[in-house]
Design a protein around this motif. Structure first.
Motif, PDB file in Angstrom:
ATOM      1  N   PHE A  35       0.872  -1.176   0.000  1.00  0.00           N
ATOM      2  CA  PHE A  35       0.000   0.000   0.000  1.00  0.00           C
ATOM      3  C   PHE A  35       0.910   1.228   0.000  1.00  0.00           C
ATOM      4  O   PHE A  35       1.667   1.442   0.950  1.00  0.00           O
ATOM      5  CB  PHE A  35      -0.886   0.020   1.252  1.00  0.00           C
ATOM      6  CG  PHE A  35      -1.812  -1.154   1.366  1.00  0.00           C
ATOM      7  CD1 PHE A  35      -3.074  -1.115   0.803  1.00  0.00           C
ATOM      8  CD2 PHE A  35      -1.419  -2.301   2.039  1.00  0.00           C
ATOM      9  CE1 PHE A  35      -3.937  -2.201   0.910  1.00  0.00           C
ATOM     10  CE2 PHE A  35      -2.271  -3.387   2.158  1.00  0.00           C
ATOM     11  CZ  PHE A  35      -3.538  -3.344   1.590  1.00  0.00           C
ATOM     12  N   GLU A  36       0.862   2.018  -1.043  1.00  0.00           N
ATOM     13  CA  GLU A  36       1.804   3.140  -1.149  1.00  0.00           C
ATOM     14  C   GLU A  36       1.252   4.205  -2.079  1.00  0.00           C
ATOM     15  O   GLU A  36       0.634   3.901  -3.102  1.00  0.00           O
ATOM     16  CB  GLU A  36       3.167   2.637  -1.667  1.00  0.00           C
ATOM     17  CG  GLU A  36       4.245   3.689  -1.803  1.00  0.00           C
ATOM     18  CD  GLU A  36       4.526   4.430  -0.519  1.00  0.00           C
ATOM     19  OE1 GLU A  36       4.153   5.617  -0.445  1.00  0.00           O
ATOM     20  OE2 GLU A  36       5.098   3.834   0.416  1.00  0.00           O
ATOM     21  N   HIS A  37       1.471   5.476  -1.728  1.00  0.00           N
ATOM     22  CA  HIS A  37       1.083   6.570  -2.628  1.00  0.00           C
ATOM     23  C   HIS A  37       2.290   7.224  -3.293  1.00  0.00           C
ATOM     24  O   HIS A  37       2.138   7.999  -4.223  1.00  0.00           O
ATOM     25  CB  HIS A  37       0.259   7.629  -1.873  1.00  0.00           C
ATOM     26  CG  HIS A  37       0.943   8.157  -0.645  1.00  0.00           C
ATOM     27  ND1 HIS A  37       0.460   7.924   0.627  1.00  0.00           N
ATOM     28  CD2 HIS A  37       2.052   8.887  -0.492  1.00  0.00           C
ATOM     29  CE1 HIS A  37       1.255   8.510   1.506  1.00  0.00           C
ATOM     30  NE2 HIS A  37       2.231   9.091   0.855  1.00  0.00           N
ATOM     31  N   ARG A  38       3.486   6.910  -2.835  1.00  0.00           N
ATOM     32  CA  ARG A  38       4.708   7.421  -3.466  1.00  0.00           C
ATOM     33  C   ARG A  38       5.213   6.324  -4.409  1.00  0.00           C
ATOM     34  O   ARG A  38       6.218   5.685  -4.178  1.00  0.00           O
ATOM     35  CB  ARG A  38       5.728   7.730  -2.362  1.00  0.00           C
ATOM     36  CG  ARG A  38       6.976   8.459  -2.803  1.00  0.00           C
ATOM     37  CD  ARG A  38       7.841   8.726  -1.576  1.00  0.00           C
ATOM     38  NE  ARG A  38       9.223   8.980  -1.895  1.00  0.00           N
ATOM     39  CZ  ARG A  38      10.196   9.035  -0.987  1.00  0.00           C
ATOM     40  NH1 ARG A  38       9.921   8.854   0.292  1.00  0.00           N
ATOM     41  NH2 ARG A  38      11.443   9.254  -1.350  1.00  0.00           N
ATOM     42  N   PHE A  39       4.491   6.137  -5.495  1.00  0.00           N
ATOM     43  CA  PHE A  39       4.627   4.923  -6.302  1.00  0.00           C
ATOM     44  C   PHE A  39       5.504   5.073  -7.542  1.00  0.00           C
ATOM     45  O   PHE A  39       5.793   4.082  -8.209  1.00  0.00           O
ATOM     46  CB  PHE A  39       3.239   4.454  -6.760  1.00  0.00           C
ATOM     47  CG  PHE A  39       2.449   5.515  -7.469  1.00  0.00           C
ATOM     48  CD1 PHE A  39       2.728   5.855  -8.772  1.00  0.00           C
ATOM     49  CD2 PHE A  39       1.436   6.188  -6.809  1.00  0.00           C
ATOM     50  CE1 PHE A  39       2.018   6.846  -9.416  1.00  0.00           C
ATOM     51  CE2 PHE A  39       0.718   7.180  -7.446  1.00  0.00           C
ATOM     52  CZ  PHE A  39       1.002   7.519  -8.759  1.00  0.00           C
ATOM     53  N   ASN A  40       5.915   6.276  -7.875  1.00  0.00           N
ATOM     54  CA  ASN A  40       6.555   6.499  -9.178  1.00  0.00           C
ATOM     55  C   ASN A  40       7.784   5.619  -9.393  1.00  0.00           C
ATOM     56  O   ASN A  40       7.997   5.078 -10.480  1.00  0.00           O
ATOM     57  CB  ASN A  40       6.938   7.978  -9.327  1.00  0.00           C
ATOM     58  CG  ASN A  40       7.253   8.338 -10.762  1.00  0.00           C
ATOM     59  OD1 ASN A  40       6.727   7.749 -11.693  1.00  0.00           O
ATOM     60  ND2 ASN A  40       8.112   9.314 -10.946  1.00  0.00           N
ATOM     61  N   ARG A  41       8.588   5.433  -8.341  1.00  0.00           N
ATOM     62  CA  ARG A  41       9.835   4.677  -8.468  1.00  0.00           C
ATOM     63  C   ARG A  41       9.590   3.174  -8.498  1.00  0.00           C
ATOM     64  O   ARG A  41      10.489   2.417  -8.880  1.00  0.00           O
ATOM     65  CB  ARG A  41      10.757   5.002  -7.284  1.00  0.00           C
ATOM     66  CG  ARG A  41      11.203   6.452  -7.193  1.00  0.00           C
ATOM     67  CD  ARG A  41      12.510   6.697  -7.921  1.00  0.00           C
ATOM     68  NE  ARG A  41      13.592   5.877  -7.435  1.00  0.00           N
ATOM     69  CZ  ARG A  41      14.343   6.164  -6.365  1.00  0.00           C
ATOM     70  NH1 ARG A  41      14.093   7.261  -5.658  1.00  0.00           N
ATOM     71  NH2 ARG A  41      15.325   5.376  -6.010  1.00  0.00           N
TER      72      ARG A  41
END
Length: 476
Positions: A200-206
Motif C-alpha cells: 500500500f503506497e502513494h509514493r509509487f513512481n519509483r
C-alpha cells in the motif's frame, strides 16, 4: 506465475465504531507469488485493509468487519494476530513498533523462540540476519536505526516465521532516496524467494513498474487499474500543465534569517561552518539524507539548541512545523487552533474569520479535531494557520513532503508559493524539489551546505501528479 489464489477478499465491509463504512464490497484476489500495488487517496482505507489482513483490525482498533477473507482457502476473519502472522505478515508504516526488545538480535531471538522453540532459534536468526544483510546491525538498539534500516529489520523479523505473504503499509514513509533504493532491492529479494507481496503506497513512481498488478482503492471499493492506458493519459495531461511559480527574487524583502559560521554536534560534529541568509518572500529547500543534520539545523534556528560556535539571528516572528506533524497541534479542533493563534497574535475577529475562510476553501472542516484529518491535511492546515494567523516572517518546515501523496505535495508547493513569508524547508528526497521554482536548493552533507546538483526534470514530477490524479480519481 501460479494462478493459485493465496489471498481472497469477497464482499468485505469494514467500519470503525458503528460509523460510516470505510470499506464496501471489497473483492480482491492475489495469486501465489504475485506482487500487487494498492494505491488510493489519503483516507481511502488502505491502512484499514492492512489491519484486517494482519488480524489487528477488530481486537486492537475496534473495527467491525463482515464478509470473507481467506488465506489459502482458510477463513481468516477472527483469527488472532499471532496465528495469522505466521501466514501473512504486515510491516507497518512505522517499522519501529515491531520491536519489543531494545537490541535487534535479542528481539529476533525472542520471536524465533516463540515460533519454533529454543532448538531452532539461533539457526533461524542467523539465516535471517544473513539473508537481509543485517549482521552489522545485530547489536544495535532498534530506535537508533535509520528509517531504511528499521524497515529492513522489521521485514527480517517478519521473515522469521516464513510467511507466504508480506504486506507493506506505506513503506516509503520517512525514507530518503537511499532508503527507497534499499527497499526496492529488498522487494526483488522477496520476489526471488517466491513471496507474495502486497504494497500500500502513494509514493509509487519509483516502484510502479515492479508490480504485476495495480489496484485502486476508491470510495471504499477496489478495482484493477489499466496501467498502460493511464500512463498514456497522464503523459498527455502533463504536456498541458503550467508549472508553479514562486515570486521573482526582485520582489524579496528584508533579511529575516542569518546564520554565520555555525557549527554544532553531539559527541561528534554534525554541522560545520554553516552560513545562510534568507529574505522575506524567499524559499530555500535543504536536501539531505537522513542523519545529515537537517532537523538539528532547524532546532538551532528555533533556539532549541545552541551552536558550538557562530551566530544564529532570526529577525521577526517565526513558526516551526515539525516532521511529526501532530506535535504542532495542541487544541481539540482546527477552529480552536485558529482562535488560540489569533489571540496570541492580534486578538481580533478579522484574524479568526480570515483563517476559517482559508480552511474551508482548502476543504478543511474547522470543527474537526486535527487527529481526525489525514497527514497531508494536517500539514496543509499547519501552513494555512501559520500564514493566516501569526503571519510569520519565517516558516520552518521539517520534511513536509513525508507521508504526503503526490497530489498533496503539488498542492503544498502551490500553497507555499502563495505565502509571503520566508520559507525554509528540509527534505530527504530530491523527488519534487524540481517544482520549487525560484527557490534556492541546497544540499546538506558532510556537515556543510552547497548548491544542489542536477535534479529530476520538472515534468517528471508533474507526470507523477497527473498519474496519481487519474489513479485515485482526483478532479482538477
Amino acid at each position: 506465475m501460479s494462478t493459485e489464489a493465496t489471498v481472497v477478499l469477497e464482499d468485505l465491509w469494514a467500519r470503525y465504531g458503528g460509523g460510516e463504512w470505510v470499506l464496501k464490497e471489497v473483492n480482491l484476489t492475489v495469486n501465489k507469488g504475485e506482487s500487487v500495488l494498492v494505491v488510493g487517496a489519503t483516507g481511502s482505507g488502505k491502512t484499514t485493509l492492512a489491519r484486517i489482513l494482519n488480524g489487528t483490525a477488530e481486537p486492537i482498533y475496534g473495527v467491525e468487519a463482515k464478509g470473507s477473507y481467506k488465506i489459502n482457502g482458510v477463513e481468516a476473519l477472527g483469527l488472532d494476530p499471532f496465528s495469522l502472522g505466521l501466514k501473512i505478515h504486515v510491516v507497518s508504516q512505522n517499522p519501529y513498533i515491531h520491536f519489543l526488545n531494545f537490541i535487534l538480535e535479542e528481539d529476533y531471538r525472542d520471536y524465533a523462540r516463540k515460533v519454533y522453540g529454543e532448538r531452532f532459534e539461533k539457526q533461524v536468526v542467523e539465516k535471517t540476519l544473513t539473508r537481509l544483510n543485517l549482521r552489522e546491525l545485530r547489536h544495535r538498539y532498534f530506535f537508533n536505526l535509520s528509517g531504511g534500516q528499521a524497515r529492513r529489520a522489521a521485514t527480517g523479523k517478519a521473515l522469521i516465521s516464513d510467511p507466504e505473504v508480506l504486506v507493506f503499509d506505506e513503506p516509503f514513509m520517512w525514507l530518503d532516496d537511499k532508503g527507497v533504493d534499499e527497499f526496492l532491492d529488498m522487494l526483488h529479494l522477496l520476489k526471488r524467494l517466491g513471496k507474495t507481496i502486497i504494497v500500500f503506497e502513494h509514493r509509487f513512481n519509483r516502484v510502479i513498474r515492479f508490480f504485476d498488478k495495480v489496484f485502486v482503492l476508491r470510495n471504499g471499493r477496489i478495482e484493477e487499474a489499466d496501467l498502460t492506458a493511464l500512463l498514456r493519459a497522464a503523459a498527455r495531461k502533463t504536456l498541458g500543465t503550467t508549472l508553479i511559480q514562486q515570486p521573482d527574487k526582485g520582489e524579496l524583502g528584508e533579511v529575516v534569517l542569518k546564520l554565520e559560521n555555525v557549527s554544532f554536534g553531539y559527541k561528534e560534529p554534525v554541522l560545520i561552518n554553516i552560513s545562510l541568509e534568507l529574505r522575506r518572500g524567499e524559499g530555500v529547500a535543504i536536501i539531505g539524507l537522513n542523519g545529515t543534520g537537517k532537523t538539528t539545523l532547524l532546532k538551532l534556528i528555533t533556539g532549541y539548541l545552541k551552536p558550538w560556535k557562530g551566530r544564529v539571528e532570526v529577525r521577526g516572528r517565526f513558526i516551526y512545523i515539525p516532521q511529526l506533524i501532530h506535535l504542532f497541534y495542541t487544541e481539540g479542533s482546527l477552529r480552536e487552533e485558529v482562535v488560540k493563534l489569533c489571540k496570541s497574535h492580534s486578538g481580533n475577529e478579522a484574524c479568526v474569520e480570515e483563517a476559517l475562510k482559508a480552511l474551508w476553501k482548502e476543504g478543511l472542516n474547522p470543527d474537526k479535531p486535527p487527529s481526525k484529518v489525514s497527514h497531508g491535511q494536517m500539514v496543509k492546515a499547519a501552513v494555512l494557520l501559520a500564514s493566516k494567523t501569526v503571519k510569520p516572517d519565517l516558516i520552518l518546515l521539517d520534511e513536509p513532503f513525508s507521508g504526503l501523496t503526490y497530489v498533496d505535495r503539488f498542492n503544498l508547493i502551490k500553497l507555499l508559493a502563495e505565502t509571503p513569508s520566508a520559507k525554509l524547508l528540509t527534505t530527504s528526497s530530491r523527488e519534487f524539489t524540481s517544482l520549487l521554482s525560484n527557490w534556492r536548493l541546497l544540499v546538506l552533507e558532510n556537515g556543510g551546505l552547497k548548491p544542489a546538483g542536477a535534479l529530476e526534470k520538472p515534468l517528471n514530477a508533474v507526470f507523477s501528479v497527473e498519474l496519481a490524479k487519474l489513479l485515485i480519481g482526483v478532479e482538477d
